[in-house]
Design a protein around this motif. Structure first.
Motif, short mmCIF file in Angstrom:
data_model
loop_
_atom_site.label_atom_id
_atom_site.label_comp_id
_atom_site.label_asym_id
_atom_site.label_seq_id
_atom_site.Cartn_x
_atom_site.Cartn_y
_atom_site.Cartn_z
N THR A 1 0.82 -1.20 0.00
CA THR A 1 0.00 0.00 0.00
C THR A 1 0.86 1.25 0.00
OG1 THR A 1 -1.74 1.20 1.17
CG2 THR A 1 -0.17 -0.02 2.52
N GLN A 2 0.30 2.31 -0.48
CA GLN A 2 1.00 3.59 -0.44
C GLN A 2 0.52 4.43 0.75
OE1 GLN A 2 0.00 5.27 -4.21
NE2 GLN A 2 -2.03 5.91 -3.58
N TYR A 3 -0.43 3.90 1.53
CA TYR A 3 -0.98 4.63 2.66
C TYR A 3 -0.27 4.23 3.95
CZ TYR A 3 -4.63 5.32 -0.76
OH TYR A 3 -5.31 5.62 -1.90
N PRO A 4 -0.05 5.18 4.86
CA PRO A 4 0.57 4.85 6.14
C PRO A 4 -0.35 3.95 6.98
CG PRO A 4 0.06 7.21 6.03
CD PRO A 4 -0.31 6.60 4.72
N LYS A 5 0.24 3.12 7.84
CA LYS A 5 -0.54 2.21 8.68
C LYS A 5 -1.58 2.93 9.52
CE LYS A 5 3.33 0.34 10.05
NZ LYS A 5 4.33 -0.39 10.82
N ASP B 1 -3.50 5.24 8.79
CA ASP B 1 -4.70 5.59 8.03
C ASP B 1 -5.53 4.38 7.60
OD1 ASP B 1 -3.86 8.20 8.23
OD2 ASP B 1 -3.08 8.31 6.17
N TRP B 2 -5.02 3.17 7.78
CA TRP B 2 -5.70 1.98 7.28
C TRP B 2 -7.09 1.80 7.88
CZ3 TRP B 2 -1.79 -2.66 7.03
CH2 TRP B 2 -0.77 -2.34 6.13
N ARG C 1 -9.64 4.05 6.34
CA ARG C 1 -9.86 3.71 4.92
C ARG C 1 -10.67 2.43 4.77
NH1 ARG C 1 -7.68 6.39 1.05
NH2 ARG C 1 -6.21 8.03 1.52
#
Length: 52
Positions: A6-10, A12-13, A16
């Motif tokens: 993923t390109q998202y930081p942990k 923010d999971w 999301r």
């Protein structure tokens, strides 16, 4: 084995994934007993893009 990329930081999971009970269940299964590989902050699309 399962690989998540993923390109998202942990941090923010959870939001999301919807932030509700389903997100809690998914995060519990993903986060525990994992091996994290941080590849850094470099965006390879920007790195390899031709200068304009």
């Amino acid at each position: 084995s399962t690989v998540f990329c993923t390109q998202y930081p942990k941090k923010d999971w959870h939001a999301r994934l919807g932030g509700a009970a389903h997100a809690d269940a998914i995060m519990d299964r993903i986060v525990h007993n994992t091996i994290w590989i941080d590849t850094g902050d470099r965006n390879m699309r920007e790195h390899t893009a031709l200068p304009q």
